[in-house]
Design a protein around this motif. Structure first.
Motif, short mmCIF file in Angstrom:
data_model
loop_
_atom_site.label_atom_id
_atom_site.label_comp_id
_atom_site.label_asym_id
_atom_site.label_seq_id
_atom_site.Cartn_x
_atom_site.Cartn_y
_atom_site.Cartn_z
N UNK A 70 0.83 -1.20 0.00
CA UNK A 70 0.00 0.00 0.00
C UNK A 70 0.86 1.25 0.00
N UNK A 71 0.25 2.35 -0.42
CA UNK A 71 0.92 3.65 -0.37
C UNK A 71 0.47 4.39 0.88
N UNK A 72 1.25 5.35 1.35
CA UNK A 72 0.81 6.13 2.51
C UNK A 72 -0.42 6.95 2.16
N UNK A 73 -1.12 7.44 3.18
CA UNK A 73 -2.30 8.27 2.95
C UNK A 73 -1.94 9.47 2.09
N UNK A 74 -2.86 9.82 1.20
CA UNK A 74 -2.62 10.99 0.35
C UNK A 74 -2.53 12.26 1.19
N UNK A 75 -3.10 12.23 2.39
CA UNK A 75 -3.07 13.41 3.25
C UNK A 75 -1.66 13.73 3.72
N UNK A 76 -0.83 12.72 3.92
CA UNK A 76 0.48 12.95 4.53
C UNK A 76 1.37 13.78 3.62
N UNK A 77 1.23 13.64 2.32
CA UNK A 77 2.03 14.46 1.40
C UNK A 77 1.71 15.94 1.62
N UNK A 78 0.41 16.27 1.64
CA UNK A 78 0.00 17.65 1.86
C UNK A 78 0.48 18.16 3.20
N UNK A 79 0.39 17.31 4.22
CA UNK A 79 0.75 17.73 5.57
C UNK A 79 2.24 18.03 5.72
N UNK A 80 3.07 17.22 5.08
CA UNK A 80 4.52 17.46 5.14
C UNK A 80 4.86 18.79 4.48
N UNK A 81 4.26 19.03 3.32
CA UNK A 81 4.54 20.28 2.60
C UNK A 81 4.04 21.49 3.38
#
Length: 756
Positions: free
Chosen positions: A592-603
């Motif tokens: 699985x891939x990480x949650x799509x939310x985590x990309x936004x949150x890191x940025x």
């Protein structure tokens, strides 16, 4: 109650003079282009478009606006208010009326007023075949173009979806103003490249260009125009004449039987007839086709509209009647129904009141940002900066969260207040729609104020540029509720009844006021909860329940002295929650891939620190280019928009002649990991896009690298990168960034609690 009929043309004439208006409690125009196209195709084939409901009244009964525009207008003394049919009639009006003539100044003034889905011009494509020889074998010659024989009655044999391929729409954009022939600002040029200003000459040139594309404009059918300036008539004439010449050549080549084509005009005609005789008959044929087609177009506005008209005596029940017709036409959402519920004769609508508040300029203390500042300076801030209003409409997220905030405030206020009584039911449809108009009007101002503060908090402090960047929208509620409670306590909660808004027509005299007299402890606790929730995945499921649970916990932690941190146990889940974000997930090492939310949150976490941009030491940038990236400045200035940069470029892993687009689509590739991304300015990205990390790291300051969570360990590793792509090597590199990210998040949370 009376029943009546009037043609669309008469209806639009009455609307144009202000005798038919929309009451301001009506919803915005929301139909998509696809829905508008379906209605137009139904109209063309003669299907009924339904009835409308109107109410007789006078101009002072309700604030009002015209069809298709988002601003108020003043009707004539005795008028009719359109209660049902706005979407359909706004669509039809925008198709057949050149709305850009409404402004006496310029087209842009009208463009600004129109709802975004109506910023178009509409055309019929007479022939969609790629050549003149024939239409497609399986395609009907709907408009009789093949033989220049058209009968509008024949349209009734077609289904709407058969017409849709012939309907073309072009969106009007500001930046294309003088370049596109469909644009209202378009001015043609002569052979010497001089602008043609004369109306007749302009119409001639434009009609030739449209005829070449077989496009008949529909936007001036309502106003018709004179024979010399009417573009659609000129286009039809031009198309028919070009087809006439084509048919003459085909007859002379004996490819077409002249009598079959022209016998109804001249029974004696044949392929052996003289060229002048053939040409005369073909001219008659072409003229008749253009005339018949034009008549068919103009007759569309002669279709009768069935009207149910309520008497003036029903004026007091107008909003209630509007609410009950929810089941027909375009279904109304919670916000539309609340707006209707608060509508009152002689008062301004809730929508206009909100738009005015959301367009206000507020002064926000610099200290709202978690960055240290030497002064208590104020910054001018407008909620539009975070796009709570776009294209004349209030954003859907703002509407939904305003109702949720309003509902919680209404149901939880009072002498018997107990935060534990707040439940998920408070943000469900039934509870929201059961709110009484008096409760709404009493609390709408403080609910709006609290939510606006939540948005400003997120933009100033948490790296959120626009409202659409919020992944978990319900996280707004605990923030807004804490601001509400802080304001309530400072005003003494028993006097909260005094905080209300009377929806008067002259509401501009009652602006919204924001006060940010909050201590650091409150702001830091809210921010602590925000980052902890995002990085520990607390909202990855059961969001409604989590939101209400957090609202109550955050309230107690912030306002009950001695209450222990209720979120402490979640610190162990920071970047360590299965199915959401773990080291192996972020390194793309699992199925699985990480949650799509985590990309936004890191940025957003990086942007919240106002990082120094990736500006190369050897490059002279424009003086206006900011050294540091700030969400508010980016939101205000489109030229400063960000681009997501791959720290390790994708072409590092591409094979010979392989495009980076291929890798970009491979979501599981390690270089597409959120750990390989950071946001930088367009200008910076252009300068380093062709450089390897080893090359551009040397030209960046250590501050830039540290701000973007690139540790010295990661920097050192990348400076020794192998020439060929090595997955294990880059996994090790990104592991070091994961470790640094985890450390920075933990340090951030610790610092936020230091002031306690």
């Amino acid at each position: 109650m009376e029943f009546s009929k009037e043609t669309l043309r008469i209806f639009f004439r009455e609307e144009s003079r202000g005798a038919i208006v929309l009451p301001d409690f009506q919803r915005d125009f929301v139909w998509s282009i696809e829905k508008q196209k379906k209605l137009l195709s139904s109209l063309i084939v003669g299907l009924p478009i339904g009835s409308v409901l109107m109410l007789r009244g006078t101009k002072d009964d309700f604030p009002s606006r015209r069809l298709g525009v988002a601003i108020s207008s003043e009707p004539v003394e005795e008028c009719r208010f359109l209660l049902d049919g706005q979407q359909r009639l706004s669509c039809i009006k925008s198709v057949f009326d050149d709305l850009y003539l409404l402004s006496e100044k310029d087209w842009k003034e009208t463009w600004d007023k129109l709802y975004a889905p109506l910023r178009n011009r509409w055309y019929l494509k007479i022939n969609t075949s790629p050549n003149e020889d024939d239409t497609f074998p399986d395609q009907d010659d709907i408009f009789g173009y093949k033989s220049l024989r058209f009968n509008k009655e024949s349209l009734s044999q077609y289904e709407p979806d058969q017409i849709q391929d012939y309907i073309f729409t072009y969106k009007i954009l500001v930046k294309e103003a003088e370049e596109k022939i469909y644009h209202p600002a378009y001015i043609p040029k002569d052979d010497n490249d001089n602008l043609i200003e004369d109306q007749n000459q302009k119409a001639l040139v434009l009609s030739k260009k449209l005829a070449a594309k077989k496009l008949v404009p529909l936007y001036e059918i309502y106003r018709k125009g004179s024979e010399s300036t009417s573009i659609h008539r000129r286009v039809l004439k031009q198309i028919s004449n070009e087809k006439r010449e084509y048919l003459l050549a085909k007859i002379k080549d004996n490819k077409i039987n002249a009598n079959n084509l022209l016998g109804h005009i001249n029974p004696d005609i044949s392929n052996d007839s003289s060229e002048s005789e053939l040409d005369d008959a073909l001219r008659d044929l072409a003229t008749q086709w253009a005339t018949d087609f034009n008549s068919a177009l103009e007759s569309l506005l002669e279709i009768e509209l069935l009207e149910t008209i309520l008497p003036t005596a029903e004026i007091a029940r107008a909003a209630a009647i509007f609410e009950t017709i929810n089941e027909s036409g375009t279904p109304l959402n919670n916000f539309d129904l609340i707006v209707a519920k608060t509508a009152k004769a002689g008062t301004r609508s809730l929508v206009d009141t909100l738009k005015e508040w959301l367009s206000q300029e507020f002064q926000i203390p610099v200290t709202l940002s978690s960055q240290s500042h030497p002064t208590n300076a104020l910054i001018d801030w407008n909620p539009e900066a975070i796009r709570v209003i776009k294209d004349n409409s209030i954003d859907k997220v703002f509407k939904e969260e305003l109702l949720n905030t309003l509902s919680i405030i209404c149901y939880s206020s009072g002498e018997d207040f107990n935060v534990d009584k707040i439940s998920v039911d408070y943000i469900k449809r039934n509870k929201i729609l059961n709110l009484k108009p008096t409760e709404i009007n009493k609390n709408i101002k403080i609910a709006t104020s609290s939510l606006i503060k939540a948005f400003s908090f997120l933009q100033f402090r948490c790296g959120v540029i626009f409202i659409g960047d919020l992944h978990y929208k319900l996280m707004l509620l605990p923030i807004a509720y804490c601001f509400f409670q802080a304001d309530s306590k400072s005003l003494e909660i028993e006097k909260i009844d005094e905080i209300k808004i009377e929806l008067k027509p002259d509401n501009i005299q009652d602006p919204l006021e924001l006060s940010f007299n909050y201590n650091d402890s409150l702001l830091n606790k809210i921010e602590y909860w925000y980052w902890l929730s995002l990085f520990s995945g607390r909202y990855s499921n059961r969001q409604n329940e989590q939101c209400i649970e957090d609202l109550k916990k955050l309230y107690k932690w912030c306002f009950i002295e001695g209450y222990e941190n209720p979120f402490k146990t979640d610190e162990e889940n920071i970047l360590n929650k299965d199915e959401y974000a773990t080291k192996s997930l972020l390194l793309h090492q699992e199925d699985n891939l990480p949650s799509t939310a985590i990309r936004t949150e890191i940025l957003q976490f990086i942007l919240a620190s106002q990082p120094k941009d990736f500006l190369l030491n050897s490059i002279n940038y424009d003086n206006s280019h900011p050294q540091r990236l700030k969400a508010l400045e980016i939101a205000k200035n489109q030229d400063r928009s960000l681009e997501t940069h791959h720290i390790i470029p994708l072409d590092t892993a591409t094979k010979i002649e392989e495009s980076t687009k291929v890798l970009r689509r491979d979501k599981k590739h390690i270089l597409n990991s959120p750990l390989n991304l950071t946001d930088i300015s367009k200008a910076a990205n252009r300068k380093i896009s062709d450089l390897s990390p080893k090359q551009y790291f040397e030209k960046l300051t250590s501050t830039s690298l540290d701000d973007h969570i690139i540790s010295t360990s990661m920097e050192s590793k990348l400076k020794e990168a192998p020439d060929d792509f090595n997955n294990a090597f880059y996994k090790e590199v990104l592991e070091s960034r994961f470790d640094e990210l985890s450390r920075k998040v933990t340090v951030k949370l610790e610092k936020l609690l230091e002031v306690e």
